[in-house]
Design an enzyme around this catalytic site. Structure first.
Site, PDB file in Angstrom:
ATOM      1  N   GLY A 153      59.683   5.271  22.135  1.00  0.00           N
ATOM      2  CA  GLY A 153      58.705   6.854  22.009  1.00  0.00           C
ATOM      3  C   GLY A 153      59.394   7.823  21.708  1.00  0.00           C
ATOM      4  N   ALA A 154      58.801   8.943  21.479  1.00  0.00           N
ATOM      5  CA  ALA A 154      59.515  10.168  21.209  1.00  0.00           C
ATOM      6  C   ALA A 154      60.544  10.595  22.633  1.00  0.00           C
ATOM      7  CB  ALA A 154      58.389  11.163  21.112  1.00  0.00           C
ATOM      8  N   GLY A 203      65.466   8.767  24.282  1.00  0.00           N
ATOM      9  CA  GLY A 203      66.900   8.463  24.330  1.00  0.00           C
ATOM     10  C   GLY A 203      67.258   7.742  23.425  1.00  0.00           C
ATOM     11  N   SER A 239      67.957   8.114  20.006  1.00  0.00           N
ATOM     12  CA  SER A 239      69.294   8.645  19.098  1.00  0.00           C
ATOM     13  C   SER A 239      70.512   8.601  19.903  1.00  0.00           C
ATOM     14  CB  SER A 239      69.081   9.935  18.628  1.00  0.00           C
ATOM     15  OG  SER A 239      67.992   9.706  17.598  1.00  0.00           O
ATOM     16  N   ALA A 258      71.104  10.499   7.681  1.00  0.00           N
ATOM     17  CA  ALA A 258      70.039  11.216   8.140  1.00  0.00           C
ATOM     18  C   ALA A 258      69.014  11.250   7.092  1.00  0.00           C
ATOM     19  CB  ALA A 258      70.455  12.751   8.217  1.00  0.00           C
ATOM     20  N   HIS A 270      69.756  17.221  17.057  1.00  0.00           N
ATOM     21  CA  HIS A 270      70.445  16.040  17.037  1.00  0.00           C
ATOM     22  C   HIS A 270      72.008  16.363  16.592  1.00  0.00           C
ATOM     23  CE1 HIS A 270      67.407  13.280  18.100  1.00  0.00           C
ATOM     24  NE2 HIS A 270      66.514  13.767  17.146  1.00  0.00           N
ATOM     25  N   ARG A 290      74.276  16.971  19.401  1.00  0.00           N
ATOM     26  CA  ARG A 290      75.016  15.909  20.246  1.00  0.00           C
ATOM     27  C   ARG A 290      76.336  15.133  19.617  1.00  0.00           C
ATOM     28  NH1 ARG A 290      70.274  13.139  22.320  1.00  0.00           N
ATOM     29  NH2 ARG A 290      69.946  12.993  20.151  1.00  0.00           N
ATOM     30  N   ARG A 291      76.326  15.156  18.291  1.00  0.00           N
ATOM     31  CA  ARG A 291      77.262  14.398  17.498  1.00  0.00           C
ATOM     32  C   ARG A 291      78.289  15.382  17.377  1.00  0.00           C
ATOM     33  NH1 ARG A 291      72.763  13.758  14.104  1.00  0.00           N
ATOM     34  NH2 ARG A 291      73.617  14.785  12.362  1.00  0.00           N
ATOM     35  N   ASP A 346      69.154   7.097  10.939  1.00  0.00           N
ATOM     36  CA  ASP A 346      68.231   7.913  11.970  1.00  0.00           C
ATOM     37  C   ASP A 346      67.315   8.817  11.194  1.00  0.00           C
ATOM     38  OD1 ASP A 346      66.997   9.096  14.311  1.00  0.00           O
ATOM     39  OD2 ASP A 346      69.000   9.753  15.331  1.00  0.00           O
TER      40      ASP A 346
END
Lengths: 177, 177, 177
Positions: A10-11, A14, A16, A34, A50, A53-54, A83
């Site tokens: 779900g949204a 976790g 990604s 992406a 996002h 985090r990378r 993703d």
């Protein structure tokens, strides 16, 4: 044939973060494909979140529509992370392309990669039936796409509150009737 | 007492295909009990899509409301597939019958069959809380119905992107507190 | 450090009943910390339904907002059940408090309890993307909160049609990449 992994959930479940960990576990550095398009500030925020985090271990390719081409361009010795599949489907529908033939091409391409691919997708079909037809058609298409890619994947994981649960291969090894 | 199996999952998660495989694994030919009513073209499409997948091994009974009667009529030496419980609930509510007593009758009947029954149902309670009261009541009723039938079933499976995950009996054999 | 358990699942998936069983399994009598506020008749009905199931073994504390305080007040030799996290988040947002700092405080507090805590939460992110921004923000916040609390919990369970499925620690013991 290279390993292919699908991660669904779900949204904000976790997916990604798990996918990033799994991709780097398959090799470093890695390639991030992406599918998001920043149409508005909300979307731009999500993309930024996002990216935050990378780290520097990722080479990013933006490809909202031609995923098969993006996979061909990036197929080498580095693992790829796509993703996500649900946004790609949304882009395909907005571009008025035929999602079924695009999905078939993608599934065929996934089976033909030299380097591993981790794909993130979304669960969108476990709420109440949407009132508008467009939303119903979208969730049907998303469900079919998820099934097709899962069938072509070696591993499939469901994320629940950040906890990964393996759904393929079956956890208990029991062959399903 | 004959085996009773429940298969749940989101929209287009592969529940019906899995249920058909499981039912045929319990015996051939098999009986298909359809709860769908073709009110409009969209529904007729969905029914046609499901029928396409099934072959000559299936005898089809359409029964939108009186599932207990349909189970009694078809109880012999062939496995039955009921597809699906959520549409049946919707039909019961539209017919302004008391869903709680109908659910109790169904659960009692399921425990009393000579031939096995595979039941398909839907996850409808994992989205955002619906804004209208009717939708909230429906998802509450669907949730209670799923719990009741699951409690009366020997096996319960959750379909995720076409991958079946056993939720009853527990995968690791651990008795839950 | 006392045991901390998170139970998630869709609406009417049997989360509360499982949580009550688990809490009593950790010690009797137990403490029930209710986050629900009876704004209207529908909500009052839901609260009454949950109270009906519980018996004299429960001491009830109503705390819609200050969960950390409620945990401190009730920390002794009895297990506590918090039902539920999603309503608490909704209360925090309605009170216009900063949910991120409240969530951080809660996660820190959960790690610092003498008596065990069982927390119930909801899956709200597996339906179609909501059309209104508020609903999207809520499901994002709920997803992040679930991930944070799950990360701080020893056990995490997903309820499916009343059947508990362990998602943490992983069922097959495999370390996830």
């Amino acid at each position: 044939m290279a390993k292919s992994i699908l991660i669904t959930g779900g949204a904000r479940s976790g997916k990604s973060a798990l996918a990033e960990r799994m991709t780097l576990g398959l090799g470093r550095p890695a390639v991030y494909i992406a599918t998001a398009q920043a149409f508005d500030a909300e979307m731009a925020d999500r993309i930024a979140h996002h990216q935050q985090r990378r780290g520097p271990e990722w080479a990013t390719h933006a490809e909202p529509l031609d995923l098969v081409d993006a996979l061909a361009r990036t197929d080498g010795d580095r693992p790829r992370l796509v993703d996500c599949l649900t946004l790609w489907l949304s882009n395909i529908l907005l571009a008025e392309r035929d999602w079924r033939s695009e999905a078939d091409r993608l599934v065929a391409a996934l089976a033909d990669q030299a380097a591993p691919v981790v794909v993130v997708t979304n669960e969108v079909g476990s709420g109440i039936v949407p009132e508008n037809r467009l939303a119903r058609d979208f969730r049907d298409a998303a469900g079919f796409l998820n099934q097709s890619v899962a069938a072509a994947s070696d591993d499939v994981w469901l994320c629940v509150s950040g906890c990964p649960l393996r759904v393929k291969p079956p956890l208990d090894g029991t062959p399903v009737p």
